[in-house]
Design an enzyme around this catalytic site. Structure first.
Site, PDB file in Angstrom:
ATOM      1  N   LYS A 105      13.683 -20.898   4.896  1.00 23.69           N
ATOM      2  CA  LYS A 105      14.766 -20.392   4.609  1.00 23.69           C
ATOM      3  C   LYS A 105      14.631 -19.983   3.010  1.00 23.69           C
ATOM      4  O   LYS A 105      13.958 -20.634   2.296  1.00 23.69           O
ATOM      5  CB  LYS A 105      15.885 -21.633   4.547  1.00 23.69           C
ATOM      6  CG  LYS A 105      17.209 -21.191   4.094  1.00 23.69           C
ATOM      7  CD  LYS A 105      18.161 -22.333   3.924  1.00 23.69           C
ATOM      8  CE  LYS A 105      17.900 -23.257   2.874  1.00 23.69           C
ATOM      9  NZ  LYS A 105      18.860 -24.259   2.806  1.00 23.69           N
ATOM     10  N   GLN A 108      31.194 -26.758  -0.671  1.00 25.97           N
ATOM     11  CA  GLN A 108      30.365 -28.078  -0.248  1.00 25.97           C
ATOM     12  C   GLN A 108      31.675 -29.077   0.051  1.00 25.97           C
ATOM     13  O   GLN A 108      31.385 -29.908   0.782  1.00 25.97           O
ATOM     14  CB  GLN A 108      29.488 -28.527  -1.160  1.00 25.97           C
ATOM     15  CG  GLN A 108      28.147 -27.836  -0.924  1.00 25.97           C
ATOM     16  CD  GLN A 108      27.445 -28.274   0.382  1.00 25.97           C
ATOM     17  OE1 GLN A 108      27.986 -28.932   1.219  1.00 25.97           O
ATOM     18  NE2 GLN A 108      26.329 -27.894   0.368  1.00 25.97           N
ATOM     19  N   ASP A 125      38.480 -31.389  -9.703  1.00 24.11           N
ATOM     20  CA  ASP A 125      38.009 -30.235 -10.143  1.00 24.11           C
ATOM     21  C   ASP A 125      38.404 -29.680 -11.693  1.00 24.11           C
ATOM     22  O   ASP A 125      39.608 -30.213 -11.872  1.00 24.11           O
ATOM     23  CB  ASP A 125      38.338 -29.063  -9.214  1.00 24.11           C
ATOM     24  CG  ASP A 125      37.362 -27.798  -9.196  1.00 24.11           C
ATOM     25  OD1 ASP A 125      36.308 -27.719  -8.325  1.00 24.11           O
ATOM     26  OD2 ASP A 125      37.520 -27.025 -10.011  1.00 24.11           O
ATOM     27  N   ALA A 163      22.522 -31.146  -7.578  1.00 24.92           N
ATOM     28  CA  ALA A 163      21.412 -30.983  -8.194  1.00 24.92           C
ATOM     29  C   ALA A 163      20.336 -30.358  -7.191  1.00 24.92           C
ATOM     30  O   ALA A 163      19.533 -31.133  -6.843  1.00 24.92           O
ATOM     31  CB  ALA A 163      21.173 -32.190  -8.991  1.00 24.92           C
ATOM     32  N   ASP A 164      20.613 -29.263  -6.938  1.00 24.36           N
ATOM     33  CA  ASP A 164      19.567 -28.679  -6.083  1.00 24.36           C
ATOM     34  C   ASP A 164      18.535 -27.685  -6.931  1.00 24.36           C
ATOM     35  O   ASP A 164      17.827 -26.869  -6.112  1.00 24.36           O
ATOM     36  CB  ASP A 164      20.206 -27.666  -4.823  1.00 24.36           C
ATOM     37  CG  ASP A 164      21.354 -26.792  -5.516  1.00 24.36           C
ATOM     38  OD1 ASP A 164      21.262 -26.751  -6.659  1.00 24.36           O
ATOM     39  OD2 ASP A 164      22.011 -26.232  -4.652  1.00 24.36           O
ATOM     40  N   SER A 170      20.628 -36.020  -3.171  1.00 18.62           N
ATOM     41  CA  SER A 170      20.429 -34.981  -1.990  1.00 18.62           C
ATOM     42  C   SER A 170      20.337 -33.592  -2.403  1.00 18.62           C
ATOM     43  O   SER A 170      20.921 -32.862  -3.054  1.00 18.62           O
ATOM     44  CB  SER A 170      21.605 -35.099  -1.276  1.00 18.62           C
ATOM     45  OG  SER A 170      21.631 -33.996  -0.294  1.00 18.62           O
TER      46      SER A 170
END
Length: 333
Positions: free
Chosen positions: A75, A147, A168, A232-233, A304
């Site tokens: 990916k 998400q 938000d 936190a990707d 994650s």
């Protein structure tokens, strides 16, 4: 293959993925991949990350054995947080290529944005089922972007949610999201513009933001809380203060990956904890090699970052169902 022979593969859109992959089926597929990673039937090396102007591109790959089938998936995702406001484009865009790992044939090319949403939420739902208190029923969603809705569905499938909060910075978006989730799931949701206003009343928290500085600290969380931190990707992003991570039991999707691009990375850099302080990888919790929650007052954080194991697991289900129903094919020499 003879010269000139035509290969065919399935071309699967976001709409195809939504139609073919339910949250429950995605969770089952991802949990299978976690188990296979410990049984020798799945493998995922470290991802590649490229820093770009205003964002980044990363590539993740994994293999997965399912019965007689052996899949490989690669990916490539682009993540540009300013895209919605600046360019009118999604934050995340990308593509996944699914390959028959027995002969190298390309089986399918899938929209990776929808797949990423579903498999990320599936992993959070799995972690909540194993790590949240059994009586946990108040859910806070911090960050009402793409998400958010898949996470409500995944967590609600794993636990009995009585009510929820939607937080938000854009309070209008939080209100719209809260109204939509209330109507969709029959669970009363309340909107908030402050993360702590939502989290200090919740025992399950999902942080799904593009934050580059902590939005939750140790004082914001009650004992016994479960947090799925999914924002936190990439290395520059982070949502959880190092002090909160140090106070909690930290479970990661991939220790090596979280140490370089998750909230764990920032806790290590701050000297608040080391990789050795991590309680477990989620796969070890799933197979029972490491215990999950043993006390009601424990705070658990699931760091994650999203693994390729999740990608290949979800993509294989979509492909198998599309192939069985005669999905749209494209051809190449």
């Amino acid at each position: 293959m003879d010269a000139g022979q035509i290969m065919s593969a399935l071309l699967l859109s976001a709409a195809d993925i939504r139609a073919l992959l339910s949250p429950a089926d995605c969770a089952a597929a991802v949990e299978h991949a976690f188990r296979e990673s410990r049984a020798g039937g799945a493998f995922a090396p470290a991802p590649m990350h490229l820093e770009c102007d205003g964002g980044g591109v990363h590539a993740k790959g994994a293999t997965l054995r399912k019965g007689d089938a052996l899949y490989a998936a690669v990916k490539v995702n682009a993540n540009f947080p300013a895209n919605p406001g600046r360019n009118g484009l999604p934050t995340v865009q990308g593509v996944l290529v699914l390959i028959d790992a027995r002969n190298g044939a390309v089986l399918a090319v899938l929209d990776s944005t929808e797949l990423t949403l579903l498999r990320t939420a599936a992993a959070s739902g799995i972690a909540a089922r194993y790590l949240a208190r059994k009586d946990a029923g108040v859910l806070a969603i911090v960050g009402c972007g793409a998400q958010a809705a898949p996470h409500v569905a995944a967590v609600a499938a794993a636990l009995t949610i009585r009510c929820g909060f939607a937080a938000d910075l854009d309070i209008a978006r939080a209100r719209r999201f809260a109204q939509h989730m209330t109507a969709l799931h029959g669970i009363p949701f309340e909107a908030s513009s402050s993360p702590t206003e939502a989290t200090d009343r919740s025992d399950i928290i999902v942080t799904a933001t593009t934050a580059t500085a902590p939005i939750l600290d140790a004082a914001d969380i009650r004992p016994g809380t479960f947090i799925a931190a999914v924002g936190a990707d990439s290395p520059h992003k982070g949502e959880i203060a190092p002090a909160l991570l140090a106070r909690a039991r930290v479970v990661v999707d991939s220790l090596g990956q979280c140490a370089i691009m998750g909230d764990l990375r920032h806790a290590i850099a701050a000297g608040a904890m080391t990789a050795a302080d991590v309680h477990a990888e989620i796969a070890d919790i799933v197979i029972g090699a490491v215990p999950g929650r043993t006390r009601e007052d424990e705070i658990f954080i699931f760091d994650s970052t999203g693994t390729a194991l999740q990608d290949v697991a979800a993509a294989s289900v979509v492909y198998e169902r599309a192939a069985a129903s005669g999905g749209v094919q494209f051809h190449f020499a």
